[in-house]
Design a protein around this motif. Structure first.
Motif, PDB file in Angstrom:
ATOM      1  N   THR A   1       0.833  -1.216   0.000  1.00 28.49           N
ATOM      2  CA  THR A   1       0.000   0.000   0.000  1.00 28.49           C
ATOM      3  C   THR A   1       0.863   1.260   0.000  1.00 28.49           C
ATOM      4  O   THR A   1       0.334   2.366  -0.077  1.00 28.49           O
ATOM      5  N   GLY A   2       2.167   1.103   0.115  1.00 31.11           N
ATOM      6  CA  GLY A   2       3.067   2.255   0.217  1.00 31.11           C
ATOM      7  C   GLY A   2       3.424   2.834  -1.144  1.00 31.11           C
ATOM      8  O   GLY A   2       2.984   2.334  -2.191  1.00 31.11           O
ATOM      9  N   ASN A   3       4.248   3.885  -1.112  1.00 31.99           N
ATOM     10  CA  ASN A   3       4.638   4.566  -2.352  1.00 31.99           C
ATOM     11  C   ASN A   3       5.379   3.619  -3.292  1.00 31.99           C
ATOM     12  O   ASN A   3       4.912   3.320  -4.398  1.00 31.99           O
ATOM     13  N   LEU A   4       6.544   3.155  -2.867  1.00 31.59           N
ATOM     14  CA  LEU A   4       7.386   2.331  -3.749  1.00 31.59           C
ATOM     15  C   LEU A   4       6.800   0.932  -3.921  1.00 31.59           C
ATOM     16  O   LEU A   4       6.779   0.389  -5.030  1.00 31.59           O
TER      17      LEU A   4
ATOM     18  N   THR B   1      -0.514  -6.031   3.381  1.00 34.57           N
ATOM     19  CA  THR B   1      -0.759  -4.831   4.183  1.00 34.57           C
ATOM     20  C   THR B   1      -0.972  -5.298   5.619  1.00 34.57           C
ATOM     21  O   THR B   1      -1.375  -6.441   5.850  1.00 34.57           O
ATOM     22  N   SER B   2      -0.751  -4.398   6.581  1.00 31.47           N
ATOM     23  CA  SER B   2      -0.992  -4.778   7.984  1.00 31.47           C
ATOM     24  C   SER B   2      -2.373  -4.323   8.462  1.00 31.47           C
ATOM     25  O   SER B   2      -2.707  -4.521   9.622  1.00 31.47           O
ATOM     26  N   ARG B   3      -3.161  -3.703   7.546  1.00 35.51           N
ATOM     27  CA  ARG B   3      -4.435  -3.118   7.986  1.00 35.51           C
ATOM     28  C   ARG B   3      -5.610  -3.654   7.164  1.00 35.51           C
ATOM     29  O   ARG B   3      -5.474  -3.854   5.953  1.00 35.51           O
TER      30      ARG B   3
ATOM     31  N   ASP C   1       1.470  -8.616   9.459  1.00 36.58           N
ATOM     32  CA  ASP C   1       2.148  -7.608  10.283  1.00 36.58           C
ATOM     33  C   ASP C   1       3.569  -8.090  10.523  1.00 36.58           C
ATOM     34  O   ASP C   1       3.777  -9.164  11.100  1.00 36.58           O
ATOM     35  N   TRP C   2       4.537  -7.301  10.099  1.00 34.10           N
ATOM     36  CA  TRP C   2       5.913  -7.784  10.207  1.00 34.10           C
ATOM     37  C   TRP C   2       6.450  -7.728  11.632  1.00 34.10           C
ATOM     38  O   TRP C   2       7.580  -8.120  11.870  1.00 34.10           O
TER      39      TRP C   2
ATOM     40  N   THR D   1      10.516  -0.655   4.150  1.00 34.01           N
ATOM     41  CA  THR D   1      10.024  -0.295   5.485  1.00 34.01           C
ATOM     42  C   THR D   1       9.856   1.225   5.595  1.00 34.01           C
ATOM     43  O   THR D   1      10.644   1.983   5.044  1.00 34.01           O
TER      44      THR D   1
ATOM     45  N   ASP E   1       9.805   5.087   7.069  1.00 36.34           N
ATOM     46  CA  ASP E   1      10.590   5.952   7.949  1.00 36.34           C
ATOM     47  C   ASP E   1       9.828   6.246   9.231  1.00 36.34           C
ATOM     48  O   ASP E   1       8.607   6.102   9.300  1.00 36.34           O
TER      49      ASP E   1
ATOM     50  N   LEU F   1      14.048  10.793  -2.963  1.00 35.14           N
ATOM     51  CA  LEU F   1      13.045  10.364  -3.937  1.00 35.14           C
ATOM     52  C   LEU F   1      12.206  11.579  -4.320  1.00 35.14           C
ATOM     53  O   LEU F   1      11.908  12.436  -3.482  1.00 35.14           O
TER      54      LEU F   1
ATOM     55  N   ASN G   1       9.220  13.348  -2.514  1.00 36.55           N
ATOM     56  CA  ASN G   1       9.389  14.329  -1.431  1.00 36.55           C
ATOM     57  C   ASN G   1       8.898  15.712  -1.848  1.00 36.55           C
ATOM     58  O   ASN G   1       8.510  16.517  -1.003  1.00 36.55           O
TER      59      ASN G   1
HETATM   60  N1  LIG Z   1      11.921   9.801   0.876  1.00 38.60           N
HETATM   61  C1  LIG Z   1      13.143   9.661   0.360  1.00 38.60           C
HETATM   62  O1  LIG Z   1      13.734  10.592  -0.199  1.00 38.60           O
HETATM   63  C2  LIG Z   1      13.845   8.332   0.441  1.00 38.60           C
HETATM   64  C3  LIG Z   1      15.053   8.165  -0.214  1.00 38.60           C
HETATM   65  C4  LIG Z   1      15.710   6.928  -0.154  1.00 38.60           C
HETATM   66  C5  LIG Z   1      15.128   5.902   0.583  1.00 38.60           C
HETATM   67  N2  LIG Z   1      13.946   6.107   1.220  1.00 38.60           N
HETATM   68  C6  LIG Z   1      13.373   5.014   1.991  1.00 38.60           C
HETATM   69  O2  LIG Z   1      12.112   4.660   1.455  1.00 38.60           O
HETATM   70  C7  LIG Z   1      11.376   3.962   2.463  1.00 38.60           C
HETATM   71  C8  LIG Z   1       9.964   4.454   2.476  1.00 38.60           C
HETATM   72  O3  LIG Z   1       9.388   4.126   1.229  1.00 38.60           O
HETATM   73  P1  LIG Z   1       7.873   4.474   0.913  1.00 38.60           P
HETATM   74  O4  LIG Z   1       7.660   5.959   1.070  1.00 38.60           O
HETATM   75  O5  LIG Z   1       7.541   3.817  -0.366  1.00 38.60           O
HETATM   76  O6  LIG Z   1       7.172   3.751   2.129  1.00 38.60           O
HETATM   77  P2  LIG Z   1       5.696   3.984   2.667  1.00 38.60           P
HETATM   78  O7  LIG Z   1       4.844   4.604   1.609  1.00 38.60           O
HETATM   79  O8  LIG Z   1       5.805   4.664   3.991  1.00 38.60           O
HETATM   80  O9  LIG Z   1       5.191   2.491   2.822  1.00 38.60           O
HETATM   81  C9  LIG Z   1       5.492   1.723   3.916  1.00 38.60           C
HETATM   82  C10 LIG Z   1       4.674   0.443   3.870  1.00 38.60           C
HETATM   83  O10 LIG Z   1       4.923  -0.264   5.095  1.00 38.60           O
HETATM   84  C11 LIG Z   1       3.733  -0.939   5.423  1.00 38.60           C
HETATM   85  N3  LIG Z   1       3.681  -1.242   6.846  1.00 38.60           N
HETATM   86  C12 LIG Z   1       3.661  -0.350   7.871  1.00 38.60           C
HETATM   87  N4  LIG Z   1       3.613  -1.004   9.048  1.00 38.60           N
HETATM   88  C13 LIG Z   1       3.604  -2.328   8.741  1.00 38.60           C
HETATM   89  C14 LIG Z   1       3.564  -3.506   9.531  1.00 38.60           C
HETATM   90  N5  LIG Z   1       3.528  -3.455  10.880  1.00 38.60           N
HETATM   91  N6  LIG Z   1       3.574  -4.706   8.911  1.00 38.60           N
HETATM   92  C15 LIG Z   1       3.606  -4.774   7.550  1.00 38.60           C
HETATM   93  N7  LIG Z   1       3.645  -3.688   6.744  1.00 38.60           N
HETATM   94  C16 LIG Z   1       3.641  -2.480   7.346  1.00 38.60           C
HETATM   95  C17 LIG Z   1       2.640   0.036   5.048  1.00 38.60           C
HETATM   96  O11 LIG Z   1       1.482  -0.706   4.760  1.00 38.60           O
HETATM   97  P3  LIG Z   1       0.189  -0.780   5.707  1.00 38.60           P
HETATM   98  O12 LIG Z   1       0.158   0.466   6.548  1.00 38.60           O
HETATM   99  O13 LIG Z   1      -0.931  -0.884   4.722  1.00 38.60           O
HETATM  100  O14 LIG Z   1       0.421  -2.012   6.502  1.00 38.60           O
HETATM  101  C18 LIG Z   1       3.185   0.655   3.779  1.00 38.60           C
HETATM  102  O15 LIG Z   1       2.709  -0.025   2.643  1.00 38.60           O
HETATM  103  C19 LIG Z   1      12.093   4.238   3.783  1.00 38.60           C
HETATM  104  O16 LIG Z   1      12.817   3.089   4.169  1.00 38.60           O
HETATM  105  C20 LIG Z   1      13.026   5.373   3.413  1.00 38.60           C
HETATM  106  O17 LIG Z   1      14.163   5.445   4.243  1.00 38.60           O
HETATM  107  C21 LIG Z   1      13.283   7.292   1.160  1.00 38.60           C
END
Ligand SMILES: NC(=O)c1ccc[n+]([C@@H]2O[C@H](COP(=O)([O-])OP(=O)(O)OC[C@H]3O[C@@H](n4cnc5c(N)ncnc54)[C@H](OP(=O)(O)O)[C@@H]3O)[C@@H](O)[C@H]2O)c1
Length: 299
Positions: free
Chosen positions: A10-13, A33-35, A55-56, A76, A78, A155, A158
């Motif tokens: 469900t997240g961005n990437l 997804t965890s929800r 849920d991880w 995962t 941030d 990314l 932002n």
């Molecule tokens: N922003 C930047 O410029 C940048 C640059 C380089 C690297 N990054 C890295 O990119 C990553 C974030 O990427 P993103 O923005 O694509 O992530 P995101 O949109 O925050 O997605 C995170 C995912 O984690 C899932 N999640 C949360 N809690 C969970 C749980 N307990 N069990 C299972 N799944 C769970 C969420 O799904 P549900 O809530 O549906 O469970 C969601 O799909 C970070 O590690 C960050 O350091 C970011």
């Protein structure tokens, strides 16, 4: 062929990657997804593909989600993730499942950066390299076939979180000057395309690899303002103001600022390598391309 499990679908990437896999091989996709609300969202987005609740923080639910799975993507979030719990649970579950051919893991850290080198405040902020520096040694020691996609850059999404509203309303990039530095920027679409190519490819070819995704150019906030000026055809200026970032981050503002105070320096020595062009067979998306394609968000 086993299923491909996207943890964080469900997240961005994770979502962009799942969409690519769904287009090419919907029957192989298992989106997690965890929800409960996430399941409904995934069912709507990927009809006919499998959506699973997992849920991880709970190893048993990971084992269940990994049944019949040969490839896994882990992204995962941030600010909240405790990698010492989450990554160990994922490792143990994958080891118990026994059929995993490839774990693809997102990193965003200077190559070679270690936990011993990291300031505890960096690690405590649970952002970017502060997360990945904890996860990587655990995965390295796991004996699992792991492939890292390492993006020590910002990314492009932002822009939507941090500056879009102020560009639109006031034609300015408002960010605190203490967080400014010449950064590399990589688009989330390019990262997702790399993930999808790896996950659709031969697991043996990618296991043990670390793909470093960087950009040939670096942009400070003033440089970014110049790109907006070019694309929008109206002057956009940089302003040293932390209020829009405070508004965007809410109570997590200080945590993010702690992270950024380290990140501004730690990515500086990262050298550009042309992995993106090699893997995608085309040049990476530039900031100019990205903003142009989303002009309506800033106009
Ligand atoms: N922003 C930047 O410029 C940048 C640059 C380089 C690297 N990054 C890295 O990119 C990553 C974030 O990427 P993103 O923005 O694509 O992530 P995101 O949109 O925050 O997605 C995170 C995912 O984690 C899932 N999640 C949360 N809690 C969970 C749980 N307990 N069990 C299972 N799944 C769970 C969420 O799904 P549900 O809530 O549906 O469970 C969601 O799909 C970070 O590690 C960050 O350091 C970011």
């Amino acid at each position: 062929m086993g299923k491909t499990l996207i943890l964080g679908a469900t997240g961005n990437l994770g979502g962009l990657t799942a969409a690519r896999l769904y287009r090419s091989a919907p029957q192989t996709l298992r989106a997690a997804t965890s929800r409960d609300a996430g399941i409904r969202r995934l069912d709507r987005k990927f009809p006919g593909a499998e959506a699973v609740l997992c849920d991880w923080n709970d190893e048993a639910s990971l084992i269940e989600a990994m049944r019949g799975v040969s490839k896994i993507l882990v992204v995962t979030p941030d600010l909240v993730t405790d990698e010492s719990v989450v990554t160990l649970n994922i490792i143990r579950a994958a080891q118990k499942t026994g059929a995993v051919e490839l774990v693809v893991r997102l990193l965003g850290m200077p190559p070679g950066f270690t936990l011993e080198q990291a300031d505890p405040a960096y690690v405590g902020a649970r952002c970017g390299a502060g997360l990945h520096v904890v996860a990587k040694p655990l995965l390295d020691a796991s004996g699992l076939p792991v492939c890292y996609v390492n993006v020590p850059a910002w990314l492009m999404f932002n822009l939507q979180s941090f500056v879009a509203a102020d560009v639109k309303a006031h034609r300015r990039i408002a960010m605190p000057a203490t967080t400014d530095c010449p950064r590399m920027w990589v688009s989330e679409g390019d990262v997702a395309e790399v993930f999808a190519r790896i996950l659709s490819g031969d697991a043996a070819e990618h296991a043990g690899q670390e793909y470093l995704l960087t950009s040939p150019d670096r942009h400070s906030y003033a440089d970014l303002a110049r790109v907006f000026t070019e694309v929008l055809g109206e002057p956009v200026a940089y302003a040293d103001d932390d209020q829009p970032l405070r508004d965007a981050m809410g109570p997590a503002f200080d945590q993010l600022m702690t992270y950024l105070s380290h990140e501004t320096g730690s990515y500086a020595a990262v050298r550009h390598v042309d992995t993106l062009t090699r893997m995608l067979g085309r040049p990476p998306e530039t900031l100019h391309d990205y903003i142009t394609a989303r002009k309506e968000l800033y106009s």
